[in-house]
Write a protein that holds these residues in place. Structure first.
Motif, short mmCIF file in Angstrom:
data_model
loop_
_atom_site.label_atom_id
_atom_site.label_comp_id
_atom_site.label_asym_id
_atom_site.label_seq_id
_atom_site.Cartn_x
_atom_site.Cartn_y
_atom_site.Cartn_z
N ASP A 1 0.81 -1.22 0.00
CA ASP A 1 0.00 0.00 0.00
C ASP A 1 0.85 1.27 0.00
N ARG A 2 1.92 1.29 0.77
CA ARG A 2 2.76 2.49 0.81
C ARG A 2 3.41 2.75 -0.56
N LYS A 3 3.79 1.70 -1.24
CA LYS A 3 4.38 1.84 -2.58
C LYS A 3 3.37 2.46 -3.54
N ALA A 4 2.12 2.00 -3.48
CA ALA A 4 1.08 2.54 -4.35
C ALA A 4 0.80 4.00 -4.02
N LEU A 5 0.71 4.33 -2.74
CA LEU A 5 0.45 5.72 -2.34
C LEU A 5 1.61 6.63 -2.73
N SER A 6 2.83 6.15 -2.63
CA SER A 6 4.00 6.94 -3.03
C SER A 6 3.99 7.19 -4.53
N GLU A 7 3.51 6.21 -5.30
CA GLU A 7 3.41 6.40 -6.75
C GLU A 7 2.34 7.43 -7.08
N ILE A 8 1.22 7.40 -6.37
CA ILE A 8 0.18 8.41 -6.56
C ILE A 8 0.74 9.79 -6.25
N PHE A 9 1.49 9.90 -5.17
CA PHE A 9 2.10 11.18 -4.81
C PHE A 9 3.06 11.66 -5.90
N ARG A 10 3.84 10.76 -6.45
CA ARG A 10 4.84 11.12 -7.48
C ARG A 10 4.18 11.69 -8.72
N ILE A 11 3.12 11.06 -9.20
CA ILE A 11 2.53 11.46 -10.48
C ILE A 11 1.48 12.56 -10.33
N LEU A 12 1.14 12.91 -9.07
CA LEU A 12 0.21 14.01 -8.83
C LEU A 12 0.95 15.33 -8.93
N LYS A 13 0.32 16.31 -9.57
CA LYS A 13 0.93 17.63 -9.68
C LYS A 13 1.02 18.31 -8.32
N THR A 14 2.00 19.18 -8.16
CA THR A 14 2.04 20.04 -6.98
C THR A 14 0.78 20.90 -6.98
N GLY A 15 0.06 20.89 -5.89
CA GLY A 15 -1.24 21.56 -5.83
C GLY A 15 -2.39 20.67 -6.21
N GLY A 16 -2.10 19.46 -6.71
CA GLY A 16 -3.14 18.52 -7.10
C GLY A 16 -3.71 17.79 -5.91
N LYS A 17 -4.83 17.07 -6.16
CA LYS A 17 -5.52 16.37 -5.08
C LYS A 17 -5.81 14.93 -5.50
#
Length: 240
Positions: free
Chosen positions: A144-160
């Motif tokens: 789960d942490r790996k998946a969440l870190s990937e979501i964080f990586r590909i999300l824009k700064t300021g994105g949700k």
């Protein structure tokens, strides 16, 4: 929460306009869901009889359409993992930069076009998406942490990112590393494809540790006839 007309629960579907009672959905044969009072899982009046939308799908829709009002924003890039049919149809209608993805295409039937995406490791660039919807998916992923870190990586700064999971508020997170079969997971977590049941505070801490700024909100009283589970809070994850 639903409005009541006499003894009948009243619901107006925000997707299809159906006006009437909700159908039952969810599993009820495994005691763990009742024992831990798991929110977002179990047997409940939650499915629209007409378009088959669920309470968890309508929660995300209500937030994006009514609260964020993203429908009028142009050129939003949106990633939708394991897309729900009605939500996918709506997001496709407002975004020309919409990507729907799932890692189990052979086991699913989707309303629209869906490409293979393993959210643990994608081919997307850093800072690519304005919004990421990953609704009740992280609970199915062992890493789960790996998946969440990937979501964080590909999300824009300021994105949700919207990364809902079933939640218990009366127990610590339930997770057994040695459980591997569907039958074992059904007994331990209430569903054969889940990998854990998250505690609310521990889940918020996990999201924060990945790097997100977390805003936990509840919209059920503001939109009572949308058929939102009054107990389910929305975890809005922002990349600052």
């Amino acid at each position: 929460m639903t409005l009541t007309h006499g003894d009948k629960k009243h619901f107006v579907c925000p997707f299809c306009g159906y006006d009437g009672p909700l159908d039952l959905m969810g599993a009820d044969r495994f005691p763990i869901l009742q024992k831990l009072k798991v929110i977002g899982a179990g047997r409940r009046s939650a499915r629209c009889p007409n378009c088959k939308s669920s309470d968890k799908e309508r929660l995300v829709y209500t937030y994006l359409k009514e609260v964020e009002d993203i429908g009028h924003l142009k050129d939003l890039s949106i990633l939708h993992i394991a897309p729900e049919n009605n939500l996918q149809k709506w997001v496709e209608s407002i975004s020309s930069n919409y990507v729907a993805g799932d890692a189990f295409l052979q086991n699913q039937t989707f309303m629209g076009e869906v490409q293979f995406v393993d959210i643990r490791q994608t081919d997307f660039s850093d800072n690519m998406f304005d919004y990421i919807i990953c609704n009740h998916v992280i609970c199915d992923i062992k890493e789960d942490r790996k998946a969440l870190s990937e979501i964080f990586r590909i999300l824009k700064t300021g994105g949700k990112a919207i990364v809902q999971v079933p939640i218990t508020k009366i127990s610590k997170t339930v997770e057994y590393p040695n459980i591997n079969t569907k039958e074992e997971r059904e007994i331990a977590y209430g569903y054969g494809y889940h990998e854990r049941i998250y505690n609310d505070k521990e889940y918020s801490r996990l999201l924060s540790n990945v790097g997100f700024t977390i805003d936990v909100r509840n919209f059920s009283e503001q939109y009572p006839q949308n058929g939102i589970n009054p107990l389910e809070d929305l975890y809005i994850c922002k990349k600052e």
